[in-house]
Design a protein around this motif. Structure first.
Motif, short mmCIF file in Angstrom:
data_model
loop_
_atom_site.label_atom_id
_atom_site.label_comp_id
_atom_site.label_asym_id
_atom_site.label_seq_id
_atom_site.Cartn_x
_atom_site.Cartn_y
_atom_site.Cartn_z
N LEU A 1 23.00 -62.11 -19.68
CA LEU A 1 23.24 -60.92 -20.61
C LEU A 1 23.12 -59.55 -20.59
CD1 LEU A 1 24.54 -60.91 -23.61
CD2 LEU A 1 21.94 -61.40 -24.36
N GLY A 2 21.85 -59.04 -19.95
CA GLY A 2 21.58 -58.01 -19.57
C GLY A 2 22.25 -57.40 -18.79
N ALA A 3 23.37 -58.19 -17.63
CA ALA A 3 24.68 -57.09 -16.57
C ALA A 3 25.30 -56.81 -17.84
CB ALA A 3 24.57 -57.90 -15.21
N SER A 4 25.85 -57.72 -18.27
CA SER A 4 26.76 -57.45 -19.62
C SER A 4 26.73 -55.95 -20.28
CB SER A 4 27.33 -58.53 -20.61
OG SER A 4 27.82 -59.92 -20.13
N TYR A 5 25.64 -56.46 -21.03
CA TYR A 5 25.38 -55.15 -21.44
C TYR A 5 25.32 -53.63 -20.97
CZ TYR A 5 24.16 -57.41 -25.85
OH TYR A 5 24.09 -57.64 -27.60
N ALA A 6 24.59 -53.79 -19.25
CA ALA A 6 25.05 -52.99 -18.93
C ALA A 6 26.44 -52.23 -18.24
CB ALA A 6 24.01 -53.27 -16.94
N ARG A 7 27.43 -53.54 -18.13
CA ARG A 7 28.63 -52.75 -18.05
C ARG A 7 29.03 -52.38 -19.59
NH1 ARG A 7 30.86 -57.68 -14.09
NH2 ARG A 7 28.97 -57.49 -12.75
N ILE A 8 29.13 -52.50 -20.57
CA ILE A 8 28.96 -52.08 -21.91
C ILE A 8 28.94 -50.25 -21.83
CG2 ILE A 8 28.77 -51.97 -24.29
CD1 ILE A 8 28.48 -54.54 -24.14
N GLU A 9 27.14 -50.12 -21.57
CA GLU A 9 26.57 -49.21 -21.16
C GLU A 9 27.43 -48.33 -20.52
OE1 GLU A 9 22.34 -47.50 -20.37
OE2 GLU A 9 23.33 -48.77 -19.06
N ARG A 10 27.82 -49.12 -19.19
CA ARG A 10 28.57 -48.42 -18.02
C ARG A 10 29.86 -47.56 -18.71
NH1 ARG A 10 28.96 -45.60 -13.31
NH2 ARG A 10 31.11 -45.82 -12.44
N TYR A 11 30.94 -48.34 -19.24
CA TYR A 11 31.92 -48.33 -19.97
C TYR A 11 32.85 -48.33 -20.62
CZ TYR A 11 32.08 -49.93 -14.66
OH TYR A 11 31.89 -50.11 -12.93
N ALA A 12 31.70 -47.94 -21.93
CA ALA A 12 31.95 -48.01 -22.99
C ALA A 12 33.28 -46.63 -23.24
CB ALA A 12 31.35 -47.39 -23.43
N ARG A 13 33.22 -45.66 -22.61
CA ARG A 13 34.13 -44.76 -22.55
C ARG A 13 35.47 -45.25 -22.28
NH1 ARG A 13 36.73 -41.21 -23.63
NH2 ARG A 13 37.68 -39.59 -23.78
N LEU A 14 35.42 -46.03 -21.86
CA LEU A 14 37.22 -46.71 -22.06
C LEU A 14 37.89 -46.85 -23.21
CD1 LEU A 14 37.36 -48.89 -19.19
CD2 LEU A 14 37.84 -46.96 -18.70
N TRP A 15 36.68 -47.48 -24.07
CA TRP A 15 37.10 -47.58 -25.92
C TRP A 15 36.81 -46.53 -26.75
CZ3 TRP A 15 33.57 -51.32 -24.22
CH2 TRP A 15 32.30 -51.66 -24.64
N THR A 16 35.88 -45.86 -26.53
CA THR A 16 35.83 -44.61 -27.73
C THR A 16 35.06 -43.58 -26.50
OG1 THR A 16 33.64 -44.16 -29.49
CG2 THR A 16 33.95 -45.76 -27.34
N SER A 17 35.62 -42.09 -27.44
CA SER A 17 34.89 -41.02 -26.84
C SER A 17 33.97 -40.25 -27.80
CB SER A 17 35.92 -39.43 -26.26
OG SER A 17 36.11 -39.94 -28.00
N VAL A 18 33.13 -40.74 -28.84
CA VAL A 18 32.52 -40.93 -29.80
C VAL A 18 31.16 -41.47 -29.76
CG1 VAL A 18 33.98 -39.29 -31.27
CG2 VAL A 18 33.34 -42.39 -31.36
N VAL A 19 30.56 -42.77 -28.36
CA VAL A 19 29.83 -43.63 -28.82
C VAL A 19 29.21 -43.75 -27.21
CG1 VAL A 19 29.23 -46.22 -29.33
CG2 VAL A 19 30.97 -44.62 -30.40
N GLU A 20 28.00 -43.04 -27.38
CA GLU A 20 27.11 -43.98 -26.23
C GLU A 20 26.07 -45.30 -26.05
OE1 GLU A 20 26.13 -40.15 -24.74
OE2 GLU A 20 27.84 -39.44 -23.90
N TYR A 21 25.95 -45.80 -24.84
CA TYR A 21 24.98 -46.88 -25.18
C TYR A 21 23.66 -46.82 -24.30
CZ TYR A 21 28.70 -48.35 -27.83
OH TYR A 21 30.18 -49.21 -28.79
#
Length: 353
Positions: free
Chosen positions: A109-129
């Motif tokens: 699960l930690g690795a899943s969240y790390a991918r959200i942290e890295r690739y969030a720019r693929l679905w939003t330009s206004v949020v960072e994790y």
């Protein structure tokens, strides 16, 4: 006017005025669906440029302010206390394409969240994790700049709910955070929030975040696969690189236009030269993004005007000058054409919120 104009999140780093951001149309569709029959779904979606009958494509983006306006419109028609929870719970990884698969294929699960942290720019330009160590485990932090208007607050709550929903989809065991933190004030009742998250929810906090124990984040995922992960990550890295390059060109051009506006309408050749391009190459590159120089200039003027109108220290005459108009009357006509209201009425509506 700033003599230097660089981006910090969704804000200008010098004058701290809002810059245009985008979010995936998927979020808008989910919120409208979660609101149910109490709203006119087709009208709301069409109002933000989404074809109600079209496919649900997460790569179709809409302006963040339009999204927040839509959420505030929903709030005028129905009770939205539980709306973020319903919308967040409805998020499905299968709807995120390769990114959703990569989140599923992560080994923990930690690795899943790390991918959200890295690739969030693929679905939003206004949020960072951000994943941040905490004495009790790890914080999964949502960072979104901007005025904390109702639409943004509802969006933040939905994002936190969707983050937990995603965790529950990839884990073979029930997932409960230790605590959920929300920066804005609590609704009249937080019972629904605490029931859905399965933990205390603390409003008026310093962060928007979900706190997990160390044991929860090291839990193996249901479909974790290192081989599939390597393939998907290479694909996502290439996609992220392409998006970053595209955004950089448009953003750099908008920043250059914003700097030049106080001296009148900028010339394409001048802006192109400042970016190290010929006018012809610049025109071609903009065309690849479905834009013309005039469209980009008008968009920059509108964004800058809306940001300046949020700051009461600027008079309408000053804003007209800073957005490249020689006369306030010309600015008023253009602004009314852009948003349907005069600058004075737009500012008055902002103050009434």
């Amino acid at each position: 006017m700033c003599r230097q104009f660089t981006r910090l999140g969704s804000y200008c780093a010098v004058c701290m005025l809002p810059c245009m951001g985008q979010v995936t149309s998927l979020f808008a569709r989910k919120m409208v669906a979660a609101a149910g029959d109490s709203i006119d779904a087709s009208r709301l979606l069409a109002g933000v440029g989404i074809n109600p009958e079209g496919p649900w494509d997460p790569k179709d983006m809409i302006p963040d302010d339009d999204y927040y306006d839509m959420l505030e419109s929903i709030a005028k028609q129905t009770d939205v206390t539980e709306l973020p929870l319903r919308a967040g719970a409805s998020m499905r990884l299968d709807e995120y394409g390769a990114l959703g698969l990569a989140i599923k294929a992560a080994t923990t699960l930690g690795a899943s969240y790390a991918r959200i942290e890295r690739y969030a720019r693929l679905w939003t330009s206004v949020v960072e994790y951000e994943l941040r160590p905490h004495p009790l485990g790890t914080l999964f932090i949502l960072q979104r700049a901007g005025e904390r208007r109702l639409g943004l607050r509802l969006s933040n709550e939905t994002t936190l709910a969707s983050a937990v929903s995603i965790a529950r989809q990839v884990s073979p065991v029930p997932v409960k955070p230790l605590e959920v933190l929300v920066q804005h004030a609590a609704p009249k009742s937080v019972a629904a929030h605490e029931d859905w998250f399965g933990c205390p929810v603390r409003f008026d906090a310093d962060l928007d975040a979900v706190l997990y124990s160390k044991q929860t984040l090291v839990q193996p995922n249901l479909l974790g696969d290192e081989g599939i992960s390597r393939y998907l990550i290479s694909h996502l890295d290439a996609e992220l690189s392409q998006i970053t390059q595209e955004v950089t060109l448009v953003d750099q051009a908008k920043d250059a236009i914003a700097q030049a506006l106080s001296e009148g309408s900028p010339k394409m050749a001048h802006i192109a030269g400042g970016l190290g391009l010929s006018a012809r190459s610049f025109h071609r590159r903009l065309s690849e993004h479905g834009m013309s120089f005039k469209m980009l200039t008008d968009e920059t003027r509108r964004d800058l005007a809306e940001g300046l109108l949020r700051n009461e220290q600027h008079s309408l005459a000053e804003i007209a000058f800073l957005t490249g108009f020689s006369q306030q009357s010309a600015f008023t006509r253009a602004f009314k054409r852009w948003v349907g209201h005069t600058p004075a009425n737009y500012r008055k509506a902002l103050s009434a919120r």
